[in-house]
Design a protein around this motif. Structure first.
Motif, mmCIF file in Angstrom:
data_model
loop_
_atom_site.group_PDB
_atom_site.id
_atom_site.type_symbol
_atom_site.label_atom_id
_atom_site.label_comp_id
_atom_site.label_asym_id
_atom_site.label_seq_id
_atom_site.Cartn_x
_atom_site.Cartn_y
_atom_site.Cartn_z
ATOM 1 N N GLY A 96 -75.516 -89.555 -65.426
ATOM 2 C CA GLY A 96 -75.115 -88.349 -64.698
ATOM 3 C C GLY A 96 -74.475 -88.667 -63.362
ATOM 4 O O GLY A 96 -73.498 -88.042 -62.969
ATOM 5 N N PHE A 97 -75.001 -89.688 -62.680
ATOM 6 C CA PHE A 97 -74.441 -90.065 -61.381
ATOM 7 C C PHE A 97 -72.993 -90.505 -61.530
ATOM 8 O O PHE A 97 -72.115 -90.051 -60.801
ATOM 9 C CB PHE A 97 -75.275 -91.194 -60.760
ATOM 10 N N VAL A 115 -80.334 -94.142 -60.604
ATOM 11 C CA VAL A 115 -79.845 -93.580 -59.344
ATOM 12 C C VAL A 115 -79.563 -92.099 -59.602
ATOM 13 O O VAL A 115 -78.959 -91.722 -60.611
ATOM 14 C CB VAL A 115 -78.583 -94.313 -58.823
ATOM 15 N N GLY A 116 -80.064 -91.260 -58.678
ATOM 16 C CA GLY A 116 -79.859 -89.819 -58.817
ATOM 17 C C GLY A 116 -78.614 -89.378 -58.084
ATOM 18 O O GLY A 116 -77.986 -90.147 -57.349
ATOM 19 N N MET A 143 -65.986 -91.210 -70.046
ATOM 20 C CA MET A 143 -66.170 -89.823 -69.645
ATOM 21 C C MET A 143 -64.856 -89.334 -69.060
ATOM 22 O O MET A 143 -64.522 -89.613 -67.918
ATOM 23 C CB MET A 143 -67.320 -89.725 -68.655
ATOM 24 N N GLU A 144 -64.114 -88.642 -69.901
ATOM 25 C CA GLU A 144 -62.755 -88.250 -69.539
ATOM 26 C C GLU A 144 -62.732 -86.838 -68.986
ATOM 27 O O GLU A 144 -63.645 -86.055 -69.187
ATOM 28 C CB GLU A 144 -61.854 -88.302 -70.774
ATOM 29 N N ASP A 193 -74.342 -85.039 -69.656
ATOM 30 C CA ASP A 193 -75.130 -83.825 -69.699
ATOM 31 C C ASP A 193 -76.597 -84.107 -69.432
ATOM 32 O O ASP A 193 -77.372 -84.336 -70.354
ATOM 33 C CB ASP A 193 -74.941 -83.176 -71.067
ATOM 34 N N ILE A 194 -76.999 -84.103 -68.176
ATOM 35 C CA ILE A 194 -78.393 -84.370 -67.853
ATOM 36 C C ILE A 194 -79.259 -83.222 -68.340
ATOM 37 O O ILE A 194 -80.240 -83.403 -69.027
ATOM 38 C CB ILE A 194 -78.579 -84.510 -66.336
ATOM 39 N N LYS A 195 -78.874 -81.998 -68.003
ATOM 40 C CA LYS A 195 -79.708 -80.845 -68.343
ATOM 41 C C LYS A 195 -79.800 -80.672 -69.846
ATOM 42 O O LYS A 195 -80.780 -80.194 -70.356
ATOM 43 C CB LYS A 195 -79.121 -79.578 -67.734
#
Lengths: 207, 168
Positions: free
Chosen positions: A52-53, A154-155, B136-137, B150-152
């Motif tokens: 995500g970072f 790492v966030g 990741m485009e 997509d973390i969530k």
């Protein structure tokens, strides 16, 4: 692997989970996270938060999860140990030898690899980066470290989360700038930050 | 439903099993497939698969898989050694090959992938095994640059949006 012991209790236990703001990642963000596409080599396991970072910017992230392949590597009784290490490393890596990275994440791994394997890995890193690239190392500095590498992420707030997965401890290499430069030859230390609670981070570049 | 190449080498006939009201014992062991076609645990397919419905792989596939408008799910015991092009991909089992997800690729905690992922949305659940690269485009101009991983969306509901649009 070296002898392992129970960690013992207490807030300073090497196996305690920690979340610490990372000055190095502020530097990384300022220098590398821009409009141009970033190429990152992560030597650790896949972690959602880290993905995500780096997903905040156009990015190619290469994940190698080397611990699973190399942690138990030991030099052979006979023969060329360096050559054997290079063979094991070549087998473990999936990215192309031609690929060049802006940033290499070598979190915790230098504390756990056999020095000959770490030397071979360092040579591979040197061949995979350019003059402006950075190598980020995080590791515990104490005499005792968790018996297996911790899960580090790492966030988005540039906070490093350090979560050991093993309650046992073993003797650590006591990472310091001098020790690290000796273990990872050909790389020059640019910055070193004491994060507190027994953790330190380093930013290295080509010598 | 699926095209089969003439040069297939599998000794067994590839069989794509639609869910049936009276499932076989193997199908009964499989998790709910939500109306998708299922390649059962005892099936091995070698060649190119192409289709217009969602597919769950509990068996083995070697070659290429193309489901441009649909979802490919690799079940926990599924093994895919193939280049995959799909609208969305969810991996609970083992994949060796590149995954191209038009919308999303999710590797679950039990998933093990060796290959490259190209998708605007990528979720790797902590604990999964993954070796390869993730591109990741930018998704679209209106969404701005760098659609994030997509973390969530790493929970069980992560694929629901994709599943909802399924044609299968």
């Amino acid at each position: 692997m070296a002898a392992v012991f129970p960690a013992g209790a207490g807030s300073t236990s090497p196996t305690a989970e920690r979340a610490l703001r990372s000055p190095a990642f502020r530097t990384v963000s300022e220098r590398l996270l821009g409009d141009r596409r970033l190429s990152v080599l992560d030597l650790g396991p896949p972690m959602t938060a880290t993905l995500g970072f780096f997903g905040q910017a156009p990015c190619r992230l290469c994940l190698e999860d080397l611990a699973a392949d190399l942690l138990d590597w030991r030099p052979p009784q006979e023969g060329d140990a360096v050559a054997e290490a290079e063979v094991a490393l070549a087998r473990a890596f999936v990215h192309s030898a031609r690929e060049r990275f802006d940033l290499v994440l070598a979190w915790d791994l230098p504390c756990y690899l056999h020095p000959i394997m770490l030397g071979a890995l360092t040579a591979h890193i040197r061949a995979s980066i350019g003059p402006a690239s950075l190598v980020h190392v995080v590791g515990p500095t104490g005499e005792r470290i968790p018996a297996r590498p911790a899960r580090i992420t790492v966030g988005r707030d540039q906070v490093l989360h350090y979560a050991p997965e093993d309650d046992r401890v073993m003797p650590g290499p006591r990472l310091s700038p001098g020790v690290l430069e000796r273990l990872m030859p050909g790389l020059r230390l640019q910055h070193s930050f004491l994060l507190g609670e027994g953790l330190q981070e380093f930013l290295l570049a080509l010598r | 439903m699926f095209k089969r190449n003439d040069n297939e080498t599998s000794r067994e006939d590839p069989v794509v099993q639609p869910p049936s009201p009276a499932p076989s014992s193997a199908a009964a062991r499989a998790p709910s497939t939500g109306g998708a076609a299922v390649i059962g645990p005892s099936i091995r397919i070698s060649g190119d698969l192409e289709g217009d419905e969602d597919l769950v792989v509990q068996g083995q596939i070697e070659g290429t898989v193309t489901l441009r408008k649909n979802l490919l799910t690799v079940g926990k015991d599924g093994r895919v050694n193939a280049t995959v092009h799909a609208r969305a991909v969810q991996v609970d089992g083992h994949v060796e090959g590149d995954l191209h997800g038009e919308e999303q690729v999710v590797v679950r905690k039990s998933g093990n992938v060796r290959g490259n992922i190209v998708s605007p949305r990528v979720t790797l659940e902590d604990g999964c095994r993954f070796k390869g690269s993730i591109d990741m485009e930018t998704v679209t101009a209106s969404e701005g640059r760098g659609k994030v991983a997509d973390i969530k969306g790493s929970g069980p509901d992560a694929m629901k949006g994709s599943l909802g649009k399924s044609a299968g």
